[in-house]
Design a protein around this motif. Structure first.
Motif, short mmCIF file in Angstrom:
data_model
loop_
_atom_site.label_atom_id
_atom_site.label_comp_id
_atom_site.label_asym_id
_atom_site.label_seq_id
_atom_site.Cartn_x
_atom_site.Cartn_y
_atom_site.Cartn_z
N PHE A 193 61.52 -11.90 -19.36
CA PHE A 193 61.05 -10.61 -18.83
C PHE A 193 59.83 -10.84 -17.93
O PHE A 193 59.73 -10.27 -16.83
N LEU A 194 58.90 -11.66 -18.38
CA LEU A 194 57.71 -11.94 -17.58
C LEU A 194 58.08 -12.66 -16.29
O LEU A 194 57.52 -12.38 -15.22
N ALA A 195 59.02 -13.60 -16.39
CA ALA A 195 59.48 -14.30 -15.19
C ALA A 195 60.14 -13.33 -14.22
O ALA A 195 59.94 -13.40 -13.00
N GLY A 196 60.94 -12.42 -14.76
CA GLY A 196 61.59 -11.42 -13.92
C GLY A 196 60.57 -10.51 -13.24
O GLY A 196 60.72 -10.17 -12.05
N ALA A 197 59.53 -10.14 -13.98
CA ALA A 197 58.49 -9.30 -13.39
C ALA A 197 57.80 -10.02 -12.24
O ALA A 197 57.56 -9.45 -11.17
N LEU A 198 57.50 -11.30 -12.46
CA LEU A 198 56.86 -12.08 -11.40
C LEU A 198 57.79 -12.20 -10.20
O LEU A 198 57.36 -12.05 -9.04
N ALA A 199 59.07 -12.45 -10.46
CA ALA A 199 60.04 -12.56 -9.37
C ALA A 199 60.14 -11.25 -8.59
O ALA A 199 60.20 -11.24 -7.35
N GLY A 200 60.15 -10.14 -9.31
CA GLY A 200 60.25 -8.84 -8.66
C GLY A 200 59.05 -8.52 -7.81
O GLY A 200 59.17 -7.86 -6.77
N LEU A 201 57.88 -9.02 -8.21
CA LEU A 201 56.66 -8.79 -7.44
C LEU A 201 56.59 -9.70 -6.21
O LEU A 201 56.03 -9.33 -5.19
N VAL A 202 57.17 -10.87 -6.31
CA VAL A 202 57.15 -11.82 -5.19
C VAL A 202 58.22 -11.49 -4.16
O VAL A 202 58.01 -11.65 -2.95
N ALA A 203 59.40 -11.02 -4.62
CA ALA A 203 60.54 -10.76 -3.73
C ALA A 203 60.35 -9.43 -3.00
O ALA A 203 60.77 -8.38 -3.49
N LYS A 204 59.73 -9.46 -1.85
CA LYS A 204 59.42 -8.24 -1.12
C LYS A 204 60.66 -7.49 -0.65
O LYS A 204 60.66 -6.27 -0.52
N GLU A 205 61.74 -8.21 -0.38
CA GLU A 205 62.99 -7.57 0.02
C GLU A 205 63.89 -7.27 -1.18
O GLU A 205 64.99 -6.73 -1.02
N GLY A 206 63.44 -7.64 -2.37
CA GLY A 206 64.18 -7.31 -3.58
C GLY A 206 65.46 -8.10 -3.79
O GLY A 206 66.41 -7.60 -4.40
N LYS A 207 65.49 -9.38 -3.33
CA LYS A 207 66.68 -10.21 -3.51
C LYS A 207 66.34 -11.36 -4.46
O LYS A 207 65.60 -12.27 -4.11
N VAL A 208 66.90 -11.28 -5.66
CA VAL A 208 66.57 -12.23 -6.72
C VAL A 208 67.86 -12.82 -7.29
O VAL A 208 68.85 -12.11 -7.47
N GLY A 209 67.85 -14.13 -7.56
CA GLY A 209 69.03 -14.80 -8.09
C GLY A 209 68.82 -15.37 -9.48
O GLY A 209 67.69 -15.69 -9.87
N PHE A 210 69.91 -15.47 -10.23
CA PHE A 210 69.89 -16.06 -11.58
C PHE A 210 71.02 -17.07 -11.68
O PHE A 210 72.17 -16.74 -11.38
N VAL A 211 70.70 -18.29 -12.10
CA VAL A 211 71.72 -19.33 -12.33
C VAL A 211 71.78 -19.62 -13.81
O VAL A 211 70.81 -20.09 -14.42
#
Length: 386
Positions: A193-211
């Motif tokens: 959850f914390l990693a996702g929050a950080l990713a969401g704050l960094v991804a200005k265009e809102g494009k995030v991937g999960f492998v």
């Protein structure tokens, strides 16, 4: 068939003691004292069966080895043997949070007994071999070893066992306990959850991937927590998930990572064992080529794998579970039963965020706020997706 295989494994163990291969850890190794010193043989011997991927996976297995060798044994594995680790090396490996832990994680003076599993069929005979070697504590890291621990522990009541990342499961699919087995599972979704929050704050265009690796509940738990964290800070963001179907295929992981980069992902979270290392490599190469993409690792701090691209790692403190089991065994306090570790217990967390990015200070402040709310019970992180 099992007895023949057990004999074969025993022969391999004896060969490893006499002639160690550079590709495999010693089955029993202690190079901290001269061979002539009888005290070395008197050190308590603690056993560990590694899961597939083994030493050098930069993640789950290496975390277990860190807890056993570096923290409990005060040893570092160099080439084909052990050397004594310095206090500075141990302190650095603990990280800022565990370095302040009380009581401190001091060396316990043990001799590691390591067995590598090449295939899943090795798990049970390897555990039986540890019992034959009279280790007081045999540890198994990875949910795939659950069945082997269940069988061997039931027949070896005089030996203590640690099973990391899975409870014992009966024929009805229900969790149960044995008096000589400690199981440790994690609320990994909290760190994710914390990693996702950080990713969401960094991804200005809102494009995030999960492998992910295998599409099983344990990995879906990572995805669910990650997605929830992204949504908490960036509701309009899109999370694209890709599963490789394995944990040991570097090339496939790299291919999946390259595909997500090509789709314009700004941050990619790789939670797939060796496959995840491939995805990290894909992001590293893309970053080196000038693409503005970041990656997040899993289990052990993986910053060194991609120093220009690694935002953070979701830590699963297998090392801490291993160390505490060894400590409890030596102090006569080992008990069977089940443990669940999350942010509150220090069982999961994030590695230090070393890279700079726009809005970093505010982003880290927000992540710290979310962490405090999870620990306080104000946020309930989903462990499974909708």
């Amino acid at each position: 068939m099992v007895s023949r295989r057990l004999s074969a494994v025993y022969v391999v163990l004896m060969m490893l003691q006499g002639c160690k291969s550079p590709k495999e850890p010693p089955a029993v190794a202690d190079k901290t004292a001269p061979v002539s010193a009888p005290a070395a043989a008197e050190k308590p011997r603690i056993g560990l069966v590694l899961g597939l991927g083994g030493r050098g996976d930069q993640a789950f297995n290496d975390s277990a080895l860190r807890g056993l060798e570096l923290w409990a044994g005060g040893l570092k594995y160099v080439g084909t043997s052990y050397q004594e680790a310095s206090a500075a090396e141990r302190q650095e490996s603990l990280g800022p949070e565990l370095a302040q832990r009380q009581p401190p994680l001091a060396p316990l003076g043990i001799t590691p007994v390591l067995l590598q599993s090449q295939v899943a069929e090795d798990y049970e005979p390897n555990l039986r071999l540890l019992v034959e070697q009279d280790v007081p504590l045999a540890m198994a890291v990875g949910f795939m070893l659950e069945g082997a621990v269940e069988v061997v522990a039931a027949k070896s009541p005089g030996t203590h066992f640690l099973l990391v990342d899975s409870p014992l499961i009966n024929a009805k699919g229900e969790a149960y306990t044995l008096p000589n087995v400690r199981t440790v599972v994690y609320r990994s979704e909290e760190g994710c959850f914390l990693a996702g929050a950080l990713a969401g704050l960094v991804a200005k265009e809102g494009k995030v991937g999960f492998v992910g690796g295998m599409e099983i509940p344990l990995v879906k738990q990572f995805e669910a927590g990650f997605r929830a964290g992204v949504a908490a800070v960036n509701p309009k963001a899109t999370v694209v998930s890709s599963y490789t179907g394995s944990f040991t295929n570097f090339a496939l992981g790299k291919q999946v990572g390259q595909d997500l980069v090509a789709k314009g992902m700004e941050v990619i979270f790789a939670a797939a064992g060796v496959d995840g290392l491939g995805a990290i490599q894909a992001v590293k190469e893309a970053r080196d080529a000038g693409k503005p993409v970041y990656v997040m690792g899993v289990d052990s701090d993986q910053f060194h794998l991609a120093p220009k691209a690694m935002l953070t790692t979701v830590l699963k403190r297998v090392d801490l579970a291993v160390y505490e089991a060894v400590r409890d065994q030596l102090q006569g306090r080992f008990q069977g039963g089940s443990q669940t570790l999350g942010l509150k217990e220090g069982g999961v967390g994030l590695a230090p965020v070393r890279l700079d990015f726009p809005g970093k200070e505010e982003a880290l402040r927000k992540v710290d706020e979310l962490k405090a709310k999870i620990i306080a019970g104000e946020i309930q992180v989903p462990a499974m997706g909708n």
